[in-house]
Structures are given as structure tokens and as C-alpha cells.
Design an enzyme around this catalytic site. Structure first.
Site, PDB file in Angstrom:
ATOM      1  N   GLY A 104       0.828  -1.192   0.000  1.00 43.37           N
ATOM      2  CA  GLY A 104       0.000   0.000   0.000  1.00 43.37           C
ATOM      3  C   GLY A 104       0.863   1.243   0.000  1.00 43.37           C
ATOM      4  N   GLY A 112       0.774   5.695   0.573  1.00 46.54           N
ATOM      5  CA  GLY A 112       0.053   6.888   0.968  1.00 46.54           C
ATOM      6  C   GLY A 112       0.856   8.124   0.668  1.00 46.54           C
ATOM      7  N   GLY A 113       0.370   9.274   1.206  1.00 45.68           N
ATOM      8  CA  GLY A 113       1.034  10.530   0.899  1.00 45.68           C
ATOM      9  C   GLY A 113       2.405  10.668   1.535  1.00 45.68           C
ATOM     10  N   GLY A 168       4.236   7.807   3.005  1.00 47.82           N
ATOM     11  CA  GLY A 168       5.033   6.590   3.138  1.00 47.82           C
ATOM     12  C   GLY A 168       4.455   5.426   2.369  1.00 47.82           C
ATOM     13  N   LYS A 208       6.691  -0.779   7.220  1.00 47.60           N
ATOM     14  CA  LYS A 208       6.146   0.557   7.017  1.00 47.60           C
ATOM     15  C   LYS A 208       7.314   1.537   6.909  1.00 47.60           C
ATOM     16  CE  LYS A 208       2.680   3.507   9.296  1.00 47.60           C
ATOM     17  NZ  LYS A 208       1.782   3.539  10.476  1.00 47.60           N
ATOM     18  N   ASP A 215      -7.112   7.292  18.573  1.00 51.75           N
ATOM     19  CA  ASP A 215      -7.695   7.232  17.226  1.00 51.75           C
ATOM     20  C   ASP A 215      -8.355   5.876  16.984  1.00 51.75           C
ATOM     21  OD1 ASP A 215      -8.393   8.363  14.827  1.00 51.75           O
ATOM     22  OD2 ASP A 215      -6.548   7.813  13.800  1.00 51.75           O
TER      23      ASP A 215
END
Length: 819
Positions: free
Chosen positions: A18, A20-21, A23, A41, A132
Site C-alpha cells: 500500500g 500513501g502521501g 510513506g 512501514k 484514534d
């Protein structure tokens, strides 16, 4: 980064999972875990705030070990300098994908929420608030509702009641954040996670969240709709619990995740019960509890003379800042603004920069031990470790942490103290910090670490503790047990004659048959496992055929790390402890050459070298192939281990001792199991020692190898009296003996500490060491049971059930109240 690239010599990338912005998450194989899939990650952008959040997640996951929390494996930097975090690979879906606007059954919702609450409870006990909790951060392994894991600890706060980066800052996810989060309040504690979990449970049952994500006005002013109105089949007790979790006032919610888990468990056991759950209406009673904490104080430059009272002033300054120090280390100690290009730092700024760099270096050392560094000025720092689990474990972690600091700062002066503090909304300081600072003010103890009496009493036989006129000093970790003494007197092992006879018979059978055997000794902390092991090994040293004895000890800091136990055994047996890495393989090969030669020496040497961290300079084709094939590596390691032990057993009987198995690793235990099978007709005895949870952690351990199990119980009254008389002498009054024996209730550690208290004239109250060890028993209780105990403590030792009901109200739950 490309497929096939290996990070840290361990993680082999197999693809992108996957992006993202800021990483990327890679799928990789872990070479140290037989090629198990892991998630890597990698942070690429995100600035200072993103880096701090990423570092925070690393530190938190390194501390947490719970089946409901994603498992931390390692962290570091890639060759190009990017931060990475290695975690277990979770094959499944997140709860958001499973919900998708649907409503779940009451049973499914209860099961899911209970698992999440239990995992949050484990975090809350360590002072960690997630901040969260939402469906996308709850993963269902294999899509199974009964296999939940919480992910994404990047927004956590360390410690209860902490402030955000600054007042008014809002961090969290709209639709799931508590009112105090939405307001940017400074007091964000476990009740915020309880609120978020209440939103998730509400959504599971109602098909929607209590408030729309963009309606902050509703969140702050209106009450959530009642579940029993939206869905009448929801039991009233469950609806009342959800309502209490969604209370606007954090003080009216269940205290933490564990309290929620207790109430959900009770509902699962009584699904038809419509009795209202205690929540917002429960009578007020403090949630503050005393816990044991450890404080390591370090003075960077002991040669520099301090002004009179400087230590006390520094401690007072820290106390006065206690509320401010609740921020996470990375938030409170992050770098400030740098001067513009071309500007030069002032001397004061340069000094502050050096101090900040030193503090960061200290934090990097203590983080793996679960501690946190604060600066007191004057070159003095303290590392704080909150009470968690068995006190002896906590103090051992603190001792290892202090030794690590000594290794990094050999000229520094160090002191370690342990004591009780009230954990609430402030940092746990006070008397224990004062004691650590007093120890720091004593004359320097060479390369030793000053200890207070409580810490010294809890360290046990695993560490070398010396006495001088100023008090106890920690020298280092003990490799082998010394002579067992109590108040300077050698004592005999009382009350374990039957167990020692059984172990002696088992060893005799191994030697005379010959036959391989395994024995597992289990007991809670402090009952006497280590003493039994010590006495047995002393006995067989004088057997007509004394054995080779090689030992390994599970380490809570490396719990679950593969092959740690066997690596310890090999390094001890071959004497590799102090050998530099480049010379280890040669030393190992020379040592194996005592028993092996030819092709067998080549093969066993290669794979045992791989196991012991002493690989050959030029690996052979078979080892190269095994490094790419986890199945082949496992087979060859089993063959090499069995080959080595077979040769040793031919020379003398072999006893492998595995201590603290509750922190052991499954790969080591599987390899030992394979050796027991392959060497069934050899003189091999494997002894495991651990706490009762070993059975849960390693079900079926050595079950196919005719395992003998010894479950140690309390000492008998006669044995306890015998020990009291041995140490205190025959002149001690019988009433005193009976009082000590009665209080100890057969617990070996309690008994020894009570004997010390009598000898020192402190027999009126329970020793602090006994109280500290009792902490784990309190931790095992549920939230409502602890609430009952807090109420009972108001009355003292004697009270009636009516007293508690009068204080708590007729709806008090938890332990049964007898009237």
C-alpha cells in the site's frame, strides 16, 4: 526500494502492499522468523510532525505485547536514511470494510467490542492512550470477528491526563473522537478511548455513528440517541453500558478499557439480563490507585562539584513541572526552531542543542525498557518506569536499563530506586524520586549503581548486588547462581524434599537407561522455582556421572524473538560471550572439534554458527540455499542441534535448563522438542521453569516426549517454621514465628522478606517488597473488583458487606459482597 532488497540484513522485500502521501507499506519476508510474512512501514515524507508520530508508534509498539495489538518486530532506518517499522503481517480486512452501513448481531458486536476493550486495557495499564480508535484501525484477521487486532498507534499519548502539543489542537477522527478531544482539551486519558470504542459499538449495533462526522455542535451539546429506541432487541444492560461509554463527562465513563472488558464479559455471560449496567449513575469513588514505579537517576559529570542543595532543587523543579511533563517525550522534547541560514547559535543555544542531543541519546537507550527520560538540569537526568506486571519483572527491567546507561556513559553516576506513587493525572513522582536523588548524592560507587533497599530486595539472584557502608550497589547481571543466603546465613531448601527426590530420580533414569527426558516446573513468581533449580543442580554436581549443564533464561525485552534461548545456550557452552564477532566462528568450530570431525563438523559448524550469531566467513551452498528456504533452514538447524547434542551426550550426560519460559520463544522450544525425539535413547535431560501462563503461551509443550510436570505449591507450615528458626534462631518467640508463618501463607518470597523485617525490628507492617510483589495480583483483578477493594481500604482490615453497599450503592458489581 525494490523487490528482493534486504533491509537490516533481515527483511527481504516481496512487494508493495500500500502507498500513501507520506510513506509506503511493503510486504516482506523475515529471515529470522523462518520467512514469515511481515509488513514494513517506511516513512518518506511528513516533516517533523510526521517523523515524531512515526517514532512514537515505534516506541509504543515495542512496549506492548498483547494478542489484540499488532505485533512489533523491529525498527530502524533504511540504507537511504528513511525510518521504517517492521510489524506482523495481518491477513484480513478492517472493520470499516465489514460494517459498510450494516448492523451486526448483538452477539457479534459484544465479542468484537470485548476484544478491543481488552487490548485497550493492556495499553491503558501502561499509561498509553491510543486517541484514534475507529473501524479502519480495527483489523479482523482472516475476516474473523473473534480475531481482532488494533493498529496505528501513531497518535498515542504516553501517560494519563496528558496535554496535546498545545491547547486547542484537535487530533483524532471526527465521528469517533471524544468531546474533550474535539475541544482540544488538555486532559486526554483512557476515557477518550472508551468513548471512541463506544462509538464503534454503537455503529455495530445501530448501523451508524452516534453523531455525524461534521456535527461538532451535536457532539459537544447533545446526547446520543438511545440504542434501545433505534434497535429494541438490544438488551437494556448493553444499551446502558454504551450510553455510559458515550457520556460527555469523562469521569462518568468506565475508567479504562479493562473496566469496559469486564462489563462486556459479564453481559456475554448473561445475554438476557436486563439489569442496568453501572455507568454514569454509579456513586463516585476515586479511581486513583497506588502503584510501584522505578526511577533511575543519572548524573552526567560526577566530578563536578554541585552547589549545596542542587539535587533537591532539581527534584523540586521536576515536581513543579509534573503537569507539563505529561506530554510524550517526542512532543515535549522535539527540536525547536533553528536559526535562519547564516545566523550563528549563541553559546546558550549551543548548550541547549547539546543538552537536547544528549537527552535524545539517553531516550534511545531507555525506550526499549519502557522508560522515559526527563532532564533536571545541572547535568542530571531521570528515567521513569511505570509499574506494570510483577514487581520483580519491573525492577529487573529497570536494572537492565541502568546497566545499559552505565555501558553507554561509563563515567556517569547512577542510582535506582523503587517505591509507591499515586497514578492519576500527574506524573508519578514524590518520595521515590527523593530517594533516588539522595542515592545520587552519595559518594560515587566506582562502576556500580546505587540501589535503595526495595530495589535490592526485589532483584533476587539474577543480579550481583554488593553491600558497602552506604548501602546496596548493583554490579551487573549474574551468569551463575551464588551461594543462597538470608541475612548472611546459608539456608537449607525447606519443604521441597519430594520435588527434589523426583528430579533426582528422573536424572538417574536418564543416566542409567539411558533415555531422554523433559520436565516442566511451573509456579507463580516468588514461590521458589529458582531455589528448586539451584538445589537440584547442586545435587547432581556430586552424582557419580555429573553432567554438562547449559542454561538459558527468557528475557521480557526479547519475548518471542526467535531462537533466543538456543542462542544463549550455544554461546555459553562454546564461550562466545566476550568474543568479537569476527572471531566467533573460529572459536565455535574449534570447540565443536572436541567431539566432531570431517563432514559432520563442517555441516554442524555452519548451521550452529548461523544459530549462535557466529556464521562462517564463506557460507557453503547448503547454508546459502537454507537462507532462502525457511523450511530447509529449520530442518538443517534441527539436524545440527541433534548432531551436536548426540556427541556431547556420548561424553557425559547433558542437562539443558530453560528459565523464565513465559518469555521464551517457540522456535527454540520446537528445536529442543526435535532433539528430544531424535535423541530418545541418549542421556539428555531438558528442564523448563516458568510461570503457569506457559501453558497458554505454548500449548502442548513437549507433550509427545513423556513430559513430567511439577506444579510448585505453597510451603507447608512446618517447612515455613523451619526456615524462620534457621535464620532467626531458636530464641525467637513462638508467637512471632506463628505470626510470620501465618502472614506468609506459604509464599517463599513473602516468608523471606517477613523474616528480614523481624530481624530488623520492622515486624509491625508488611515490607515494601511484599507489597510490591502483591501488585501483580491486584492487576489481575477487573476494574469493578479493584473498585471494591478501594472502597474496602477506607474501612481497613475488618468491615461488613453493608459498609461497602453503603459506600458504593446497592448496584455494586464485581466480587460478591456478603452481608
Amino acid at each position: 526500494m525494490r523487490t528482493g532488497e534486504v533491509i537490516a540484513g533481515r527483511f527481504e522485500l516481496t512487494g508493495v502492499a500500500g502507498q500513501g502521501g507520506v510513506g509506503t507499506v511493503y510486504r516482506a519476508r523475515d529471515r529470522e522468523r523462518e520467512g514469515a510474512p511481515i509488513a514494513l512501514k517506511v516513512l518518506r515524507t511528513g516533516g517533523q510532525a510526521g517523523s515524531e508520530r512515526f517514532l512514537r508508534e515505534m516506541r509504543v509498539l515495542a512496549e506492548l505485547q498483547h494478542p489484540g495489538i499488532v505485533q512489533y518486530l523491529a525498527h530502524g532506518r533504511t540504507p537511504d536514511g528513511a525510518l521504517y517499522l517492521a510489524m506482523e503481517w495481518i491477513e484480513g480486512v478492517n472493520l470499516r470494510a465489514r460494517l459498510a452501513g450494516t448492523r451486526w448481531t448483538v452477539d457479534e458486536s459484544l465479542r468484537l467490542a470485548r476484544q478491543a476493550a481488552s487490548a485497550l486495557g493492556a495499553a491503558h495499564r501502561r499509561g498509553i492512550v491510543h486517541r484514534d480508535i475507529k473501524p479502519s484501525n480495527l483489523m479482523l484477521v482472516g475476516g474473523d470477528v473473534d480475531a481482532l487486532k488494533i493498529i496505528d498507534f501513531g497518535l498515542v499519548l504516553m501517560g494519563q491526563g496528558e496535554r496535546l502539543t498545545e491547547e486547542g489542537t484537535v487530533l483524532g477522527t471526527p465521528g469517533y473522537m471524544a468531546p474533550e478531544q474535539a475541544r482540544g482539551s488538555g486532559a486526554i486519558g483512557p476515557p477518550a478511548d472508551v468513548y471512541a470504542l463506544g462509538c464503534v459499538l454503537f455503529e455495530c449495533l445501530a448501523g451508524r455513528t452516534p453523531f455525524a462526522a461534521d456535527r461538532f455542535d451535536q457532539l459537544l451539546r447533545e446526547e446520543a440517541s438511545r440504542l434501545e429506541v433505534l434497535r429494541p432487541e438490544v438488551p437494556a444492560a448493553l444499551a446502558a453500558l454504551v450510553a455510559s461509554m458515550l457520556a460527555k463527562n469523562p469521569g462518568h465513563r468506565p475508567a479504562d478499557g479493562m473496566a469496559v472488558a469486564e462489563e462486556l464479559t459479564a453481559l456475554e455471560e448473561r445475554p438476557g439480563d436486563h439489569v442496568a449496567v453501572q455507568g454514569a449513575q454509579r456513586p463516585a469513588l476515586t479511581r486513583l490507585e497506588q502503584r510501584y514505579v522505578s526511577v533511575i537517576a543519572m548524573r552526567r559529570e560526577p566530578s563536578r562539584t554541585l552547589e549545596p542543595g542542587a539535587l533537591a532543587t532539581a527534584a523540586s523543579a521536576l515536581l513543579s513541572r509534573a503537569g507539563d511533563l505529561q506530554e510524550t517525550w517526542s512532543e515535549s522534547q522535539g527540536p525547536g526552531a533553528r536559526p535562519a541560514d547564516g545566523d550563528e547559535d549563541t553559546p546558550a543555544e549551543q548548550g541547549a542543542s547539546r543538552g537536547l542531543a544528549l537527552e535524545r541519546e539517553l531516550q534511545s537507550i531507555v525506550t526499549p525498557f519502557g522508560a522515559r527520560v526527563e532532564s533536571l538540569g545541572e547535568g542530571i537526568f531521570v528515567a521513569l518506569m511505570l509499574g506494570q506486571g510483577v514487581a520483580t519483572d519491573q525492577v529487573a527491567r529497570a536494572a537492565h536499563c541502568a546497566l545499559a546507561l552505565r555501558g553507554a556513559f561509563s563515567e556517569a553516576q547512577l542510582a535506582l530506586a523503587t517505591g509507591r506513587c499515586v497514578l492519576g493525572s500527574r506524573l508519578p513522582l514524590g518520595e521515590v524520586l527523593d530517594r533516588a536523588m539522595e542515592l545520587l548524592g552519595l559518594p560515587a560507587a566506582s562502576d556500580r549503581i546505587r540501589l535503595d533497599a526495595i530495589t535490592a530486595g526485589l532483584l533476587g539472584a539474577v543480579f550481583e548486588v554488593e553491600e558497602d557502608p552506604e548501602g546496596p550497589r548493583l554490579h551487573g547481571a549474574r551468569k551463575r547462581d551464588g551461594t543462597r543466603t538470608l541475612l548472611g546465613k546459608r539456608t537449607t531448601c525447606v519443604g521441597r524434599e519430594r520435588e527434589l527426590a523426583m528430579l533426582a530420580g528422573l536424572y538417574e533414569e536418564c543416566v542409567s537407561e539411558p533415555v531422554a527426558r523433559a520436565v516442566l516446573v511451573t509456579a507463580p513468581a516468588g514461590i521458589g522455582k529458582s531455589r528448586l533449580r539451584y538445589e537440584f543442580l547442586q545435587q547432581i554436581e556430586h552424582h557419580r556421572e555429573p553432567p554438562f549443564v547449559w542454561m538459558a533464561r527468557g528475557d521480557p525485552m526479547q519475548s518471542g524473538s526467535p531462537l533466543v534461548l538456543l542462542r544463549q545456550i550455544l554461546r555459553e557452552a562454546a564461550g562466545l560471550g566476550e568474543v568479537v564477532r569476527e572471531e566467533r566462528h573460529g572459536r565455535l568450530r574449534a570447540w565443536l572439534g572436541r567431539r566432531l570431525d570431517g563432514a559432520e563438523l563442517e555441516q554442524v559448524g555452519e548451521f550452529l554458527g548461523e544459530l549462535a550469531g557466529a556464521p562462517p566467513p564463506v557460507p557453503g551452498p547448503l547454508l546459502m540455499a537454507a537462507r532462502r528456504d525457511p523450511t530447509l533452514m529449520g530442518e538443517e538447524l534441527r539436524r545440527a542441534l541433534s548432531g551436536w547434542l548426540r556427541a556431547e551426550c556420548a561424553a557425559r550426560p547433558v542437562v539443558l535448563v530453560l528459565e523464565d519460559l513465559q518469555w521464551g520463544d517457540l522456535p527454540s522450544l520446537k528445536l529442543v522438542d526435535g532433539a528430544l525425539g531424535a535423541l530418545c535413547d541418549h542421556r539428555l535431560l531438558v528442564m523448563g521453569f516458568g510461570r503457569p501462563e506457559v501453558h497458554e503461551l505454548f500449548p502442548g509443550l513437549w507433550a509427545e516426549r513423556t513430559l513430567q510436570e511439577l506444579r510448585l505449591g505453597p510451603l507447608t507450615r512446618k517447612a515455613s517454621e523451619s526456615l524462620v528458626r534457621q535464620v532467626l534462631g531458636e530464641v525467637v518467640e513462638q508467637a512471632t514465628v506463628e505470626a510470620v508463618v501465618e502472614r506468609a501463607a506459604g509464599h517463599a518470597f513473602y516468608l523471606e522478606e517477613l523474616i528480614r523485617a523481624v530481624a530488623e525490628g520492622r515486624d509491625g507492617a508488611l515490607p515494601e517488597t511484599v507489597l510490591a510483589l502483591a501488585q501483580a495480583r491486584l492487576d489481575a483483578l477487573g476494574g469493578e473488583d479493584r473498585r471494591l477493594l478501594r472502597a474496602a481500604s477506607i474501612f481497613g482490615e475488618h468491615f461488613t458487606g453493608q459498609c461497602l453497599i453503603a459506600l458504593l450503592g446497592p448496584g455494586a458489581q464485581g466480587a460478591e459482597i456478603e452481608t
